[in-house]
Design a protein around this motif. Structure first.
Motif, PDB file in Angstrom:
ATOM      1  N   VAL A 124       0.856  -1.200   0.000  1.00 57.82           N
ATOM      2  CA  VAL A 124       0.000   0.000   0.000  1.00 57.82           C
ATOM      3  C   VAL A 124       0.890   1.247   0.000  1.00 57.82           C
ATOM      4  O   VAL A 124       1.977   1.230   0.590  1.00 57.82           O
ATOM      5  N   THR A 141       0.676   5.571   0.701  1.00 59.87           N
ATOM      6  CA  THR A 141      -0.171   6.690   1.154  1.00 59.87           C
ATOM      7  C   THR A 141       0.680   7.950   1.340  1.00 59.87           C
ATOM      8  O   THR A 141       1.869   7.853   1.657  1.00 59.87           O
ATOM      9  N   ILE A 171      -2.755   5.964   9.145  1.00 61.84           N
ATOM     10  CA  ILE A 171      -2.598   4.495   9.245  1.00 61.84           C
ATOM     11  C   ILE A 171      -3.194   3.928  10.548  1.00 61.84           C
ATOM     12  O   ILE A 171      -3.871   2.908  10.519  1.00 61.84           O
ATOM     13  N   ASN A 197      -6.716   2.884  10.134  1.00 60.88           N
ATOM     14  CA  ASN A 197      -7.053   1.984   9.011  1.00 60.88           C
ATOM     15  C   ASN A 197      -8.094   0.946   9.432  1.00 60.88           C
ATOM     16  O   ASN A 197      -8.016   0.354  10.504  1.00 60.88           O
ATOM     17  N   VAL A 229      -8.421  -2.468   3.335  1.00 57.42           N
ATOM     18  CA  VAL A 229      -7.635  -2.153   2.134  1.00 57.42           C
ATOM     19  C   VAL A 229      -8.552  -2.414   0.945  1.00 57.42           C
ATOM     20  O   VAL A 229      -9.202  -3.465   0.872  1.00 57.42           O
ATOM     21  N   HIS A 247      -3.421  -5.545  10.368  1.00 62.36           N
ATOM     22  CA  HIS A 247      -3.171  -4.102  10.513  1.00 62.36           C
ATOM     23  C   HIS A 247      -1.673  -3.920  10.768  1.00 62.36           C
ATOM     24  O   HIS A 247      -1.097  -4.627  11.595  1.00 62.36           O
ATOM     25  N   HIS A 277      -5.155   2.049   1.114  1.00 64.88           N
ATOM     26  CA  HIS A 277      -5.368   2.065   2.573  1.00 64.88           C
ATOM     27  C   HIS A 277      -6.628   2.875   2.859  1.00 64.88           C
ATOM     28  O   HIS A 277      -6.813   3.966   2.315  1.00 64.88           O
TER      29      HIS A 277
END
Length: 887
Positions: free
Chosen positions: A168, A170, A176, A179, A182, A238, A264
């Motif tokens: 991923v 970002t 994060i 999160n 995904v 995660h 994400h």
């Protein structure tokens, strides 16, 4: 913008319209509140809402008075004692009524959603309150999400022994921790790859294999490829929270333009992420508070850290420690900033009030089809901006503004608002202003009947809400206060292009929602002012040009001279306002030079209509010199073009048309041709009265043409017209008047063919006095000869219309060349195409004729009175002057 509005208003007024123009001020909002708090410094901490509001009102009033006096100095015409102010209690009451009408229709609702949030202002912002900084630097990262449970298809593609991670990318590492999933694109291809450096297996989009490997400084060997749908029902770990799983979910917002093709998803921090969460029942909890700082729920390592600063740093270090960070790099990209504090915003979920514009948009788009946009391209820009706007967040967490008139239950998630509560609040606000929301006890803000049901005095179960309305809702409801009558629509809204997402849009959406009609018939959109080199103006750069300094001059008047209001107005009108316009010394000097030339033109006109009375001295058009008739023909054409340009609000075209006319047609041509007739003929000679009649008409048309742009100069000229005994204001005497009998396209051939010969002659004697030469014009028999013969009946003349045009000492017109010519002549040849459109049925005439212009020095002497070389000796008058003096 004020000047553009004024030019439009003055034009319409001169055309005979009654202009309903109410200047107004948006008085609420964050800029004022922030400024007041900044000025107070440390003292601001202990201030109550009422004290902040009082100081903000004082600040706003002072700013309004300053701006008002500036607008008056610029020549903006208005009833300055009757303006509208958004903090006026009647305005606020009308605004609250619109709020309730929209609420009652189900268009306003309260919800927990991600919104643009400004940590620096501690409030939610709408799209229109953002500006994008193209130089923003983000710390972008590539992150591993270890695959926990592959889908059946995926399990068959990986041998199961080596661990696999979802890859991923970002630009917002601080999100994060929040999160929840995904996302992948179901109909795109994905690949399982092996990293040549580490031997690890990763999953990413097939299209992104090469660019991502290159970004990570490695190569990827593709083991297998599969379709996005095969990721369904998979989950990954995660990257920061042990034992927390993030599901793999399909989503249409996943793109292949940047990143890895796997996105994400933090529902509290993204609009699209939020809709994924709503679809799949994911948590939307927010770990970030109003200051843009991690809350305690983010855990001991992150709590109390600012997400855009130290918080980002800690998240990256945590990912490193968890061995889930593959790479960090700086990314320069366009990022939203709070347009007032100039600091970056974040997206965070919070409880806010929204307008459901999806329902209003369809109506609004239909209404826009009937609105005229100038320039036309602005319509599509506005439609695009509306399309990109999913909802409109109208609540702000501040105190300087109009309160959202709802009561919140003290223990339950419940709000109190109905027609009874609203009518009561509207009445209070209409009498005392919106400050009552903070000054009155809550019991008095509710009508007695509702109070009894809500716990009664002393035991009230509800408290007044602490949010205020977005100022775009404030200004967007101005139509309800300013336009008389509920069905009234403004002929024109005029503002800068930033308002396509601001005032134009909020006005349209509120009006469409409440009364199913647009608040405007036409919208004029202007660009922004740039510095002379095309650089953006901003207070932080210190390159903003103050209009008052332009008018009155700066401290050092050698560097910043006073140009006066008319130069500023001319520059505004001249600029192609539909694009960005540059201002600086050279642009202002050019405008000053234009006006200086115009003033000289007006002086000539005024001086030469002295002793002329239009009522008794005017010459009928048919009896005029041909060149005078031709000038009236040009004048009518100019008037029509100027009127069309004003109609289109293209004031730049008005300036260009006028400038070309007074420099080229008047100063360079007509004035130089008629000076002899004006100065040397008998005062009341019909041929002199002929051009005076035309000068009076030119003066009248030109002054009315520029009056909306240069009102001060126009009024000054009207005070000095010699034949007007009691001058009235130019704005009380109507618009440009022309006559249809002025239109004589047939004359164009006569004057333009003669001018072609004149140009040949003058071009052959550069820098010399034309009056020192004689001219012989030879034209083969035919149409051109007959046309030129209109200007000179006799063979040779010093006083004919043709000779006046040539400005020679004398002109001879022949149909064949003379047999003998002196040795020192200049011979010039040319042709002229006559193109006459005939009457219906008679056909058009196209005939090309040759001509010859023969130039030779005159043998006559300079007349001491008219300075033409037409006298027998230098101390005797020429025949014409002798006759005039004799009379």
């Amino acid at each position: 913008m004020q000047i553009l509005k004024d030019v439009a208003n003055r034009y319409h007024m001169m055309k005979g319209s009654k202009v309903h123009f109410v200047p107004g001020w948006d008085c609420h909002g964050l800029p004022i509140e922030v400024k007041v708090l900044a000025e107070l410094g440390g003292k601001a901490q202990g201030l109550s809402a009422v004290e902040i509001r009082e100081k903000a009102r004082t600040f706003a009033k002072a700013a309004i008075e300053k701006q008002k006096s500036a607008f008056i100095r610029w020549g903006v015409m208005a009833d300055w004692d009757n303006c509208y102010y958004t903090f006026d209690r009647k305005y606020e009451a009308a605004q609250l009524r619109i709020f309730y009408q929209m609420y009652d229709k189900g268009l306003i609702y309260r919800s927990y959603k991600p919104v643009f949030w400004s940590p620096s202002s501690r409030t939610a912002l709408a799209e229109a309150e953002l500006e994008y900084n193209p130089e923003h630097v983000s710390r972008s990262i590539y992150v591993k999400f270890p695959l926990l449970k592959p889908s059946p298809k995926l399990a068959s593609l990986t041998d199961g022994s080596s661990p696999v991670s979802i890859l991923v990318w970002t630009t917002q590492p601080w999100t994060i921790p929040a999160n929840q999933a995904v996302c992948y694109m179901p109909d795109s291809d994905y690949a399982v790859v092996k990293c040549s450096k580490s031997g690890d297996l990763y999953i990413l989009a097939a299209d992104k294999v090469a660019p991502v490997a290159s970004a990570l400084g490695t190569t990827f060997n593709v083991i297998s490829t599969f379709s996005g749908v095969d990721l369904e029902n998979g989950t990954c770990a995660h990257p920061l929270i042990p034992d927390k799983a993030s599901p793999l979910l399909p989503a249409n917002h996943v793109t292949m333009t940047k990143g890895t093709g796997l996105v994400h998803t933090a529902p509290a921090h993204g609009m699209e992420d939020y809709s994924v969460a709503a679809q799949h029942g994911l948590s939307t909890d927010c770990l970030v508070d109003e200051d843009g700082v991690f809350t305690d729920a983010a855990g001991p390592k992150l709590q109390h850290k600012a997400v855009l600063e130290e918080g980002t740093d800690v998240v990256i270090k945590m990912l490193q420690a968890a061995k889930n960070l593959l790479k960090e790099e700086k990314l320069v990209h366009s990022y939203p900033y709070d347009w007032r504090t100039k600091k970056p915003v974040v997206i965070r979920a919070s409880k806010q009030w929204f307008i459901n514009i999806a329902d209003v948009k369809t109506t609004a788009k239909g209404l826009l089809k009937k609105v005229k946009f100038i320039p036309g391209s602005a319509l599509n820009s506005m439609l695009d901006m509306m399309d990109r706007r999913p909802y409109w967040c109208i609540s702000r967490q501040r105190v300087w503004g109009v309160p959202i008139p709802v009561f919140h239950h003290k223990t339950k998630d419940d709000v109190l608002i109905n027609s009874q509560t609203i009518e009561h609040i509207i009445k209070l606000v209409g009498e005392h202003g919106s400050g009552v929301w903070w000054t009155l006890p809550p019991e008095q803000l509710l009508p007695e009947a509702v109070l009894a049901q809500a716990g009664g005095p002393g035991a009230l179960e509800y408290a007044p809400g602490q949010d205020i309305l977005d100022i775009w809702f404030d200004s967007g409801t101005s139509w309800a206060h300013v336009l008389p009558g509920s069905e009234q629509v403004a002929d024109l809204y005029l503002e800068g292009k930033d308002q396509l997402g601001g005032w134009f849009q909020s006005s349209l959406l509120t009006s469409a929602a409440v009364r199913k009609q647009a608040p405007f018939k036409a919208v004029v959109v202007h660009g922004f002012t740039l510095g002379e080199k095309g650089e953006k103006m901003s207070k932080s750069l210190g390159n903003v040009i103050d209009p008052d300094v332009v008018i009155n001059g700066g401290k050092d008047q050698t560097k910043e001279p006073p140009y006066g209001a008319d130069v500023l107005r001319w520059w505004v009108a001249e600029s192609n306002v539909f694009t960005e316009v540059a201002i600086g010394p050279s642009a202002l000097n050019a405008a000053r030079d234009d006006i200086s030339k115009l003033r000289n033109t007006l002086r000539f006109l005024l001086g030469n209509v002295a002793g002329f009375n239009p009522e008794t001295d005017s010459v009928p058009v048919g009896d005029m010199y041909v060149i005078d008739q031709y000038m009236l023909h040009l004048l009518q054409d100019l008037a029509n073009k100027i009127n069309d340009a004003y109609k289109q609000y293209d004031f730049g075209k008005v300036v260009r048309l006028l400038r070309a006319f007074y420099t080229r047609e008047l100063s360079n041509f007509y004035f130089s041709v008629i000076k002899d007739r004006l100065y040397c003929e008998n005062a009341d000679e019909p041929k002199r009265r002929s051009c005076q009649t035309v000068l009076a008409e030119i003066l009248d048309v030109i002054v009315r043409s520029f009056a909306p742009i240069l009102p001060h100069l126009a009024e000054e000229v009207f005070q000095h017209i010699p034949y007007v005994k009691e001058p009235k204001s130019v704005f009380r005497t109507g618009w440009i008047r022309t006559s249809s009998i002025w239109k004589k396209p047939g004359l164009e051939e006569a004057i333009e063919s003669a001018c072609a010969m004149r140009d040949s002659f003058l071009g052959s004697i550069p820098g010399k006095n034309a009056a020192e030469y004689e001219v012989i014009i030879v034209i083969e028999p035919g149409l051109l000869f007959e046309i030129i013969e209109m200007l000179q009946a006799e063979e040779t003349s010093s006083t004919s219309q043709l000779n006046e045009l040539m400005m020679a000492s004398q002109t001879t017109l022949l149909s064949q060349e003379p047999r003998t010519l002196p040795a020192d002549v200049i011979e010039l040849k040319g042709t002229f195409l006559i193109n006459l459109e005939g009457e219906v049925g008679s056909g058009d005439i196209r005939e090309e004729s040759s001509y010859k212009v023969i130039v030779m020095p005159t043998t006559k002497e300079k007349c001491p009175r008219c300075w033409k070389y037409t006298a027998q000796s230098s101390d005797t008058l020429c025949p014409r002057c002798a006759e005039v003096v004799g009379k």
